[in-house]
Design a protein around this motif. Structure first.
Motif, PDB file in Angstrom:
ATOM      1  N   GLU A   8       0.801  -1.211   0.000  1.00 44.25           N
ATOM      2  CA  GLU A   8       0.000   0.000   0.000  1.00 44.25           C
ATOM      3  C   GLU A   8       0.844   1.277   0.000  1.00 44.25           C
ATOM      4  OE1 GLU A   8      -3.000   0.071  -0.494  1.00 44.25           O
ATOM      5  OE2 GLU A   8      -3.866   1.906   0.277  1.00 44.25           O
ATOM      6  N   GLY A   9       1.992   1.238   0.680  1.00 48.91           N
ATOM      7  CA  GLY A   9       2.795   2.450   0.775  1.00 48.91           C
ATOM      8  C   GLY A   9       2.194   3.412   1.757  1.00 48.91           C
ATOM      9  N   ALA A  46     -15.293   3.575  11.549  1.00 44.72           N
ATOM     10  CA  ALA A  46     -14.753   4.760  12.218  1.00 44.72           C
ATOM     11  C   ALA A  46     -14.125   5.712  11.207  1.00 44.72           C
ATOM     12  CB  ALA A  46     -13.710   4.344  13.255  1.00 44.72           C
ATOM     13  N   ASP A  47     -13.633   5.139  10.098  1.00 46.02           N
ATOM     14  CA  ASP A  47     -13.000   5.968   9.063  1.00 46.02           C
ATOM     15  C   ASP A  47     -13.965   7.032   8.515  1.00 46.02           C
ATOM     16  OD1 ASP A  47     -11.201   4.013   9.465  1.00 46.02           O
ATOM     17  OD2 ASP A  47     -11.218   3.203   7.432  1.00 46.02           O
ATOM     18  N   HIS A  56       2.648  10.924   9.505  1.00 48.40           N
ATOM     19  CA  HIS A  56       3.631  10.457  10.491  1.00 48.40           C
ATOM     20  C   HIS A  56       4.304  11.617  11.209  1.00 48.40           C
ATOM     21  CE1 HIS A  56       7.597   8.973  11.812  1.00 48.40           C
ATOM     22  NE2 HIS A  56       6.945   7.855  12.063  1.00 48.40           N
ATOM     23  N   PHE A  59       2.080  13.685  13.711  1.00 47.66           N
ATOM     24  CA  PHE A  59       1.457  12.994  14.851  1.00 47.66           C
ATOM     25  C   PHE A  59       2.398  12.989  16.048  1.00 47.66           C
ATOM     26  CE2 PHE A  59       0.329   8.731  16.860  1.00 47.66           C
ATOM     27  CZ  PHE A  59      -0.688   9.286  17.628  1.00 47.66           C
ATOM     28  N   THR A  64      -0.674   9.248  24.557  1.00 45.67           N
ATOM     29  CA  THR A  64      -0.121   7.930  24.886  1.00 45.67           C
ATOM     30  C   THR A  64       0.898   8.071  26.015  1.00 45.67           C
ATOM     31  OG1 THR A  64      -0.441   7.253  22.612  1.00 45.67           O
ATOM     32  CG2 THR A  64       1.085   5.939  23.915  1.00 45.67           C
TER      33      THR A  64
ATOM     34  N   LYS B 255      -7.368   0.592  12.692  1.00 43.03           N
ATOM     35  CA  LYS B 255      -8.390   0.924  11.697  1.00 43.03           C
ATOM     36  C   LYS B 255      -9.750   1.134  12.364  1.00 43.03           C
ATOM     37  CE  LYS B 255     -11.886  -0.577   8.989  1.00 43.03           C
ATOM     38  NZ  LYS B 255     -11.844   0.493   8.067  1.00 43.03           N
ATOM     39  N   LEU B 256     -10.052   0.250  13.339  1.00 45.36           N
ATOM     40  CA  LEU B 256     -11.350   0.365  14.015  1.00 45.36           C
ATOM     41  C   LEU B 256     -11.442   1.677  14.790  1.00 45.36           C
ATOM     42  CD1 LEU B 256     -11.742  -3.290  15.364  1.00 45.36           C
ATOM     43  CD2 LEU B 256     -12.913  -2.263  13.412  1.00 45.36           C
ATOM     44  N   ALA B 257     -10.261   2.203  15.192  1.00 44.63           N
ATOM     45  CA  ALA B 257     -10.238   3.474  15.923  1.00 44.63           C
ATOM     46  C   ALA B 257     -10.280   4.666  14.971  1.00 44.63           C
ATOM     47  CB  ALA B 257      -8.984   3.537  16.791  1.00 44.63           C
ATOM     48  N   GLY B 258     -10.151   4.405  13.672  1.00 49.69           N
ATOM     49  CA  GLY B 258     -10.135   5.507  12.700  1.00 49.69           C
ATOM     50  C   GLY B 258      -8.727   5.983  12.404  1.00 49.69           C
ATOM     51  N   ARG B 260      -4.215   4.668  11.941  1.00 53.73           N
ATOM     52  CA  ARG B 260      -3.304   3.746  11.270  1.00 53.73           C
ATOM     53  C   ARG B 260      -2.283   3.236  12.272  1.00 53.73           C
ATOM     54  NH1 ARG B 260      -1.618   7.823   6.654  1.00 53.73           N
ATOM     55  NH2 ARG B 260       0.059   6.328   6.256  1.00 53.73           N
ATOM     56  N   PHE B 262       0.917   2.664  14.202  1.00 55.39           N
ATOM     57  CA  PHE B 262       1.977   3.646  14.427  1.00 55.39           C
ATOM     58  C   PHE B 262       3.282   3.199  13.774  1.00 55.39           C
ATOM     59  CE2 PHE B 262       5.210   5.651  17.241  1.00 55.39           C
ATOM     60  CZ  PHE B 262       4.888   6.967  16.961  1.00 55.39           C
ATOM     61  N   ALA B 320      -0.776   4.265  20.959  1.00 56.09           N
ATOM     62  CA  ALA B 320      -0.437   5.366  20.048  1.00 56.09           C
ATOM     63  C   ALA B 320      -1.257   5.268  18.761  1.00 56.09           C
ATOM     64  CB  ALA B 320       1.059   5.336  19.732  1.00 56.09           C
ATOM     65  N   HIS B 324      -3.925   7.975  17.387  1.00 56.12           N
ATOM     66  CA  HIS B 324      -3.892   8.534  16.037  1.00 56.12           C
ATOM     67  C   HIS B 324      -5.306   8.577  15.455  1.00 56.12           C
ATOM     68  CE1 HIS B 324      -3.221   8.234  11.579  1.00 56.12           C
ATOM     69  NE2 HIS B 324      -2.484   9.285  11.886  1.00 56.12           N
ATOM     70  N   LEU B 510      -8.132  -1.981   5.372  1.00 50.17           N
ATOM     71  CA  LEU B 510      -7.101  -1.746   6.385  1.00 50.17           C
ATOM     72  C   LEU B 510      -6.069  -0.772   5.828  1.00 50.17           C
ATOM     73  CD1 LEU B 510      -6.353  -5.295   7.874  1.00 50.17           C
ATOM     74  CD2 LEU B 510      -7.812  -3.496   8.790  1.00 50.17           C
ATOM     75  N   PRO B 511      -5.937   0.391   6.448  1.00 50.76           N
ATOM     76  CA  PRO B 511      -4.984   1.385   5.927  1.00 50.76           C
ATOM     77  C   PRO B 511      -3.537   0.980   6.232  1.00 50.76           C
ATOM     78  CG  PRO B 511      -5.984   2.199   7.936  1.00 50.76           C
ATOM     79  CD  PRO B 511      -6.646   0.877   7.639  1.00 50.76           C
ATOM     80  N   ALA B 512      -2.609   1.563   5.503  1.00 48.69           N
ATOM     81  CA  ALA B 512      -1.190   1.250   5.705  1.00 48.69           C
ATOM     82  C   ALA B 512      -0.696   1.888   7.001  1.00 48.69           C
ATOM     83  CB  ALA B 512      -0.387   1.782   4.538  1.00 48.69           C
ATOM     84  N   PRO B 513       0.371   1.343   7.587  1.00 52.10           N
ATOM     85  CA  PRO B 513       0.909   1.939   8.816  1.00 52.10           C
ATOM     86  C   PRO B 513       1.469   3.337   8.573  1.00 52.10           C
ATOM     87  CG  PRO B 513       1.832  -0.251   8.420  1.00 52.10           C
ATOM     88  CD  PRO B 513       1.092   0.144   7.185  1.00 52.10           C
ATOM     89  N   LEU B 514       1.530   4.125   9.643  1.00 51.81           N
ATOM     90  CA  LEU B 514       2.148   5.453   9.547  1.00 51.81           C
ATOM     91  C   LEU B 514       3.614   5.301   9.168  1.00 51.81           C
ATOM     92  CD1 LEU B 514       0.755   7.379  12.640  1.00 51.81           C
ATOM     93  CD2 LEU B 514       0.455   8.007  10.251  1.00 51.81           C
ATOM     94  N   SER B 515       4.272   4.322   9.816  1.00 43.45           N
ATOM     95  CA  SER B 515       5.665   4.052   9.513  1.00 43.45           C
ATOM     96  C   SER B 515       5.753   2.634   8.962  1.00 43.45           C
ATOM     97  CB  SER B 515       6.492   4.190  10.804  1.00 43.45           C
ATOM     98  OG  SER B 515       7.791   3.718  10.588  1.00 43.45           O
TER      99      SER B 515
END
Lengths: 96, 590
Positions: A8-9, A46-47, A56, A59, A64, B255-258, B260, B262, B320, B324, B510-515
């Motif tokens: 996905e990137g 939720a999206d 990134h 944020f 946390t 994803k469920l939290a809206g 990605r 961390f 975290a 996000h 499912l979105p991609a991770p932030l990192s």
């Protein structure tokens, strides 16, 4: 195609690119006027309620940090409590 | 590239065979959950003397059923469903052979049925079949041979399931020689490698000792050896339960939290640490076993404390990632963002509650892991209090919450009721707070675990705060809420499975991770290297203790009770073990 970290990137976004406006500080603000209304009966939507895209670099997980500090404070408090009750409050329990 | 939710065909449309296998696994898991939860309710009411509908001798039959059905059948069939889904989804390809998938499912199911028949046979007088050996099936407690044979078939079934996922990976790797392993597949593979290493212990114990012993082929076993082999497997199985829950926390909960995930590399590091550290710690369950030298127990404790690291890394990354999501949904402030989370979504709320209870379970886990503090709570009701927070909530509640999101992908039908789902996860949370909290306190008061009637003449347990009666009521009430929660869950799942097909039953994007993994070292994906190191650590941790147990416990097959001894490591023996370990590592690397 299945979406995953390797396919996905980092540009993936749950909303289409043309629905985003760039807000202050580089944070993308999502224009919801054209999106479908939140569907409360569907799990995992939720999206639909995202009001801004945070990348990134924007944020800062300060919330946390607060929660981790609370966790550590509880841990420390319980450790001190246990030290007084179980060790100073009793005789030697393990000998030899 | 998928950009919006709902544009892609559902999982069941893309991979109908894999969806069918996953559904079948979930079906077995949920049947076991229903029966096991009912046994749990009977036990909670019985041991607290609120309501006794069974004979106290039968308590141990139900206790064994509760442990095996929930801690082995429910959890591992759940794992198989999640892993089968995750492998196909993340590699974006079907299993190599659907027939093979059904074969391991069939073997696991047959094994579970045999073990269950052996256990439930204990309720039928004169049948001659019973297995009241509890979840740990320690010798000298002996079960009917079909219990052990069923267990062995089940374990072999899990091995084949892992082979299925490794074959998928191999096929994917041929087409994608330079790609990083997709995160979910990475999690599946590292967990299965850990499982292969861990189950060596139980396989040796069951095949070489317990089955021949139960068939009368050998007269006796060395009880400490079989106990140690059990815990060789018995601690990593904890992570076998947890890893699929962690997989859902890392890849689905954000994803469920809206939001990605961390960090993808951090998730990989966590799974590798579990691969390395899960097995060489089992002796921490045996702090009070005579026959194992204190030094080895100390090493096991040190390794165990290192295990806190990946758990705390997970706590950080999961929170975290959730934060996000909350920030993207408009959350502000230091703690006010928590209010911006989708608490009405049962999948999110269930997983978040599970994580919260797991954090509390971490506190009591640290007590269990400490050699000296452990003496205070060993074999007391504290211990079930602890693992009802971990496997009983962090895993079980995450599985149920994840089912609200996953099952519609497998069936193509919308979840029957989100409000009932939400009520169910809240009931579980509240029930567990009552029951587990009271169990911990009862354990501190000295009330034993695994006891049908922990009430004694001329002796009263004393608790510094509240009363023993209040603790009993809390345990019974909590158990009742938990059972009601399971009933609601199964009701909701049943009606979902038979619901009408929907075009968009769930948002499965499912979105991609932030990192992402791009910047992380490629060595993280070198599964052979990590397997080698894990094996070396196991050899280092277990060779000397097992040698001592065999030498001082009357040989491989016992013949005498083990006596307390202190084994001082022999320099030559240490050298030999280290040389063997290094040779093994070199073999893997070269």
């Amino acid at each position: 195609m299945a979406v995953d970290s390797t396919t996905e990137g980092s540009t993936a976004s749950p909303t289409s690119d043309d629905s985003e406006l760039v807000g202050d500080g580089g944070v993308n603000v999502v224009d919801q006027s054209g999106s479908e209304p939140p569907t409360d009966s569907i799990v995992g939507t939720a999206d639909d309620s995202i009001v801004r895209e945070i990348g990134h670099d924007e944020f800062d997980p300060v919330g946390t940090l607060i929660l981790v500090l609370i966790y550590m404070a509880i841990l420390l408090g319980m450790w001190v409590f246990m030290y007084f009750v179980e060790f100073l409050g009793r005789g030697v329990t393990v000998v030899g | 590239m998928a950009t919006a939710a709902g544009n892609e065909p559902l999982f069941v449309e893309r991979f109908p065979d894999e969806a069918a296998v996953a559904k079948a696994n979930l079906l077995v898991a949920f049947v076991a959950l229903g029966i096991g939860a009912f046994f749990g309710l009977v036990q909670a009411l019985h041991r607290t003397d609120i309501l006794r509908i069974i004979d106290s001798a039968d308590y141990y039959t139900l206790l064994t059923g509760h442990g095996v059905l929930l801690a082995i059948v429910f959890t591992i069939f759940g794992l198989a469903a999640f892993f089968h889904w995750a492998t196909a989804r993340s590699l974006d390809q079907p299993a190599v052979s659907t027939l093979f998938s059904w074969a391991w499912f069939g073997l696991m199911t047959t094994g579970s049925l045999l073990a269950s028949v052996a256990i439930l046979g204990g309720l039928v007088p004169n049948l001659g079949i019973s297995a009241d050996v509890l979840f740990t099936f320690y010798a000298p407690l002996q079960a009917h041979p079909i219990f052990y044979i069923g267990l062995a078939m089940f374990i072999v079934g899990t091995w084949l399931s892992g082979a299925d996922w490794f074959l998928s990976y191999r096929a994917w790797r041929e087409d994608n020689p330079d790609e990083r392993i997709p995160l979910q597949a990475f999690m599946v593979l590292t967990t299965m490698i850990m499982w292969y290493i861990a189950t060596v212990g139980v396989a040796v114990s069951v095949v070489f000792f317990l089955i021949p012993w139960s068939l009368g082929l050998i007269e006796s076993v060395n009880p400490l050896l079989t106990r140690t082999l059990f815990w060789f497997f018995g601690h990593p199985i904890v992570y076998f339960w947890l890893m699929p829950a962690y997989m859902m926390w890392y890849t689905v909960l954000p994803k469920l939290a809206g939001g990605r995930l961390f960090s993808d590399p951090l998730a990989r590091v966590v799974f590798l640490l579990f691969l390395l550290l899960s097995t060489p710690v089992g002796i921490h369950h045996q702090y009070l076993d005579p026959g194992i030298a204190e030094g080895f127990k100390f090493i096991a404790m040190t390794n165990t404390m290192f295990l806190l690291l990946p758990s705390l890394l997970t706590a950080f990354t999961a929170v975290a990632s959730i934060e996000h999501g909350a920030r993207q949904r408009g959350g502000e402030g230091y703690l006010r963002w928590l209010g911006a989370l989708p608490w009405r979504d049962p999948a999110f709320a269930g997983m978040a509650f599970a994580g919260l209870i797991f954090a509390a379970g971490g506190f009591s886990g640290m007590i269990n892991a400490g050699m000296n503090i452990n003496y205070l709570i060993h074999n007391s009701l504290w211990v079930p209090g602890h693992f009802h927070m971990t496997v009983g909530t962090a895993v079980a509640l995450t599985f149920m919450a994840a089912a609200y999101w996953l099952v519609p992908q497998l069936t193509g039908t919308k979840l029957y009721s989100r409000p009932i789902g939400l009520l169910q996860v809240v009931l579980w949370f509240v029930g567990m707070v009552f029951m587990s909290n009271a169990m911990h306190r009862a354990g501190l008061a000295g009330i034993p675990r695994r006891t049908a009637e922990p009430q004694y003449q001329n002796f009263d347990f004393v608790t510094p705060i509240g009363s023993i009666f209040e603790l009993r009521v809390q345990i019974a009430f909590g158990g009742l809420l938990l059972f009601l929660s399971v009933v609601l869950f199964l009701f909701n799942m049943l009606l979902t499975a038979f619901g009408e097909k929907s075009e968009r039953p769930v948002d499965e994007f499912l979105p991609a991770p932030l990192s992402g993994p791009e910047g992380s070292p490629r060595v993280l994906d070198n599964l052979g290297l990590w397997t080698g190191i894990a094996v070396v650590l196991v050899i280092l941790a277990y060779t000397l203790p097992i040698a001592g147990i065999i030498q001082n416990g009357g040989g491989l097959f016992g013949g005498g009770l083990p006596v307390p001894v202190t084994v001082f490591p022999d320099v030559e023996l240490v050298k030999t073990v280290l040389a063997g370990a290094l040779a093994a590592l070199a073999g893997v690397l070269l």
